[in-house]
Design a protein around this motif. Structure first.
Motif, PDB file in Angstrom:
ATOM      1  N   ASP A 276       0.864  -1.174   0.000  1.00 33.76           N
ATOM      2  CA  ASP A 276       0.000   0.000   0.000  1.00 33.76           C
ATOM      3  C   ASP A 276       0.901   1.224   0.000  1.00 33.76           C
ATOM      4  O   ASP A 276       1.813   1.338   0.829  1.00 33.76           O
ATOM      5  CB  ASP A 276      -0.908   0.027   1.234  1.00 33.76           C
ATOM      6  N   TYR A 277       0.650   2.140  -0.927  1.00 38.47           N
ATOM      7  CA  TYR A 277       1.422   3.370  -0.982  1.00 38.47           C
ATOM      8  C   TYR A 277       1.157   4.239   0.256  1.00 38.47           C
ATOM      9  O   TYR A 277       0.230   3.993   1.037  1.00 38.47           O
ATOM     10  CB  TYR A 277       1.037   4.194  -2.212  1.00 38.47           C
ATOM     11  N   ARG A 278       1.953   5.259   0.412  1.00 39.93           N
ATOM     12  CA  ARG A 278       1.708   6.272   1.445  1.00 39.93           C
ATOM     13  C   ARG A 278       0.291   6.846   1.282  1.00 39.93           C
ATOM     14  O   ARG A 278      -0.165   7.114   0.176  1.00 39.93           O
ATOM     15  CB  ARG A 278       2.760   7.384   1.364  1.00 39.93           C
ATOM     16  N   GLY A 279      -0.419   6.950   2.410  1.00 40.69           N
ATOM     17  CA  GLY A 279      -1.780   7.453   2.372  1.00 40.69           C
ATOM     18  C   GLY A 279      -2.823   6.403   2.065  1.00 40.69           C
ATOM     19  O   GLY A 279      -4.026   6.679   2.161  1.00 40.69           O
ATOM     20  N   PHE A 280      -2.418   5.201   1.716  1.00 42.46           N
ATOM     21  CA  PHE A 280      -3.337   4.112   1.401  1.00 42.46           C
ATOM     22  C   PHE A 280      -3.307   3.070   2.519  1.00 42.46           C
ATOM     23  O   PHE A 280      -2.261   2.832   3.134  1.00 42.46           O
ATOM     24  CB  PHE A 280      -2.943   3.426   0.089  1.00 42.46           C
ATOM     25  N   GLY A 281      -4.444   2.414   2.738  1.00 37.55           N
ATOM     26  CA  GLY A 281      -4.479   1.305   3.693  1.00 37.55           C
ATOM     27  C   GLY A 281      -4.081   1.693   5.095  1.00 37.55           C
ATOM     28  O   GLY A 281      -3.547   0.859   5.832  1.00 37.55           O
ATOM     29  N   GLY A 282      -4.331   2.936   5.480  1.00 40.09           N
ATOM     30  CA  GLY A 282      -3.963   3.396   6.814  1.00 40.09           C
ATOM     31  C   GLY A 282      -2.517   3.813   6.962  1.00 40.09           C
ATOM     32  O   GLY A 282      -2.086   4.153   8.073  1.00 40.09           O
ATOM     33  N   ASN A 283      -1.765   3.842   5.874  1.00 41.06           N
ATOM     34  CA  ASN A 283      -0.361   4.257   5.942  1.00 41.06           C
ATOM     35  C   ASN A 283      -0.246   5.771   6.089  1.00 41.06           C
ATOM     36  O   ASN A 283      -1.108   6.517   5.631  1.00 41.06           O
ATOM     37  CB  ASN A 283       0.384   3.815   4.679  1.00 41.06           C
ATOM     38  N   PRO A 284       0.846   6.240   6.711  1.00 38.95           N
ATOM     39  CA  PRO A 284       1.057   7.687   6.834  1.00 38.95           C
ATOM     40  C   PRO A 284       1.443   8.302   5.498  1.00 38.95           C
ATOM     41  O   PRO A 284       1.806   7.606   4.544  1.00 38.95           O
ATOM     42  CB  PRO A 284       2.224   7.775   7.827  1.00 38.95           C
TER      43      PRO A 284
END
Length: 263
Positions: free
Chosen positions: A103-111
């Motif tokens: 999951d990229y940054r900003g996706f799937g709860g990532n920062p």
């Protein structure tokens, strides 16, 4: 008349300014969490963290396979989260291929917030995890890029050649596909991110396969064909398939195309 002209100019400026300021909210459509543990998705799955060069820690799922023929790094498209790619991981592991779902940054709860430069860092962190932490030999690494992720994967393949590259429903560049959907805007002047798939794939030395549907309503099929021509790629056309049809997400034509590139 001058007041009317001024009002029209102000309206146009407001529309263009809004399109410029909020364009990434139109380009990137991240799905959030929470997501299950990788082991709940597939037996043996591992929750892993990828550390990017700019200091972000991104959650991902790694699905190892004993004596794997190759490992597939999946660069997803512009929407959703890795949970939606679980059926793809299931199909690939059944063919003897290990899989890393990113999951990229900003996706799937990532920062973080997604940008073209940021996504490039994210997939480099993913490759570094596979080659460095897991010990996958680069010559046994495959890249799969989905739609917008095709540009991300192709750009990575230029710098770090894989054993093979599969591009699913790729567009030539973001401005070209954007102009198809927003013909009333000067898209090429407004975009901050380029995602120049065709330009990148022309520089890829590894074998390339392009998979796309003939009824794609998001990325015009002629753009996927142009990417294939730029990369001297093998082409797999799926008759009647639209952009997000299951046959293009984890169907046998896509899975076969990936497995065929395994060394």
């Amino acid at each position: 008349m001058l007041w009317v002209l001024a009002a029209v100019v102000a309206l146009v400026a407001a529309v263009l300014g809004g399109a410029f300021a909020f364009q990434r909210r139109l380009v990137f459509l991240p799905g959030g969490g929470p997501l299950p543990a990788a082991g709940e998705v597939l037996p043996g799955g591992r929750d892993v963290a990828l550390t990017t060069a700019d200091g972000l820690r991104l959650a991902a799922w790694y699905f190892p396979v004993a004596d794997a023929r190759a490992t597939v790094l999946v660069a997803p498209g512009n929407a959703g989260h890795r949970g939606l790619r679980a059926p793809l991981a299931r199909a690939l592991t059944a063919r003897g291929l290990a899989v890393l779902l990113v999951d990229y940054r900003g996706f799937g709860g990532n920062p973080g917030a997604p940008t073209e430069a940021g996504l490039a860092l994210d997939v480099r962190a993913a490759r570094e995890f596979l080659v460095g932490a897991v010990g996958v030999p680069p010559e046994r690494l495959l890249y799969l890029g989905e739609s917008l992720g095709a540009a991300v994967a192709a750009e990575l393949a230029v710098e770090h050649p894989p054993a093979g590259l599969v591009l699913r429903s790729p567009f030539t560049d973001l401005a070209s596909v954007g102009a198809r959907h927003y013909p009333f805007l000067p898209v090429r002047w407004l975009l901050r991110d380029e995602f120049a798939t065709a330009r990148h794939v022309a520089r890829v030395a590894a074998p390339v396969t392009v998979v796309h549907g003939t009824a794609d309503s998001v990325v015009p099929p002629e753009q996927s064909r142009a990417v294939a021509a730029a990369g001297r790629a093998r082409t797999v056309e799926v008759p009647g398939a639209d952009h997000n049809d299951p046959v293009l997400l984890d169907g046998p034509r896509l899975v076969d195309a990936i497995a065929d590139l395994a060394p």
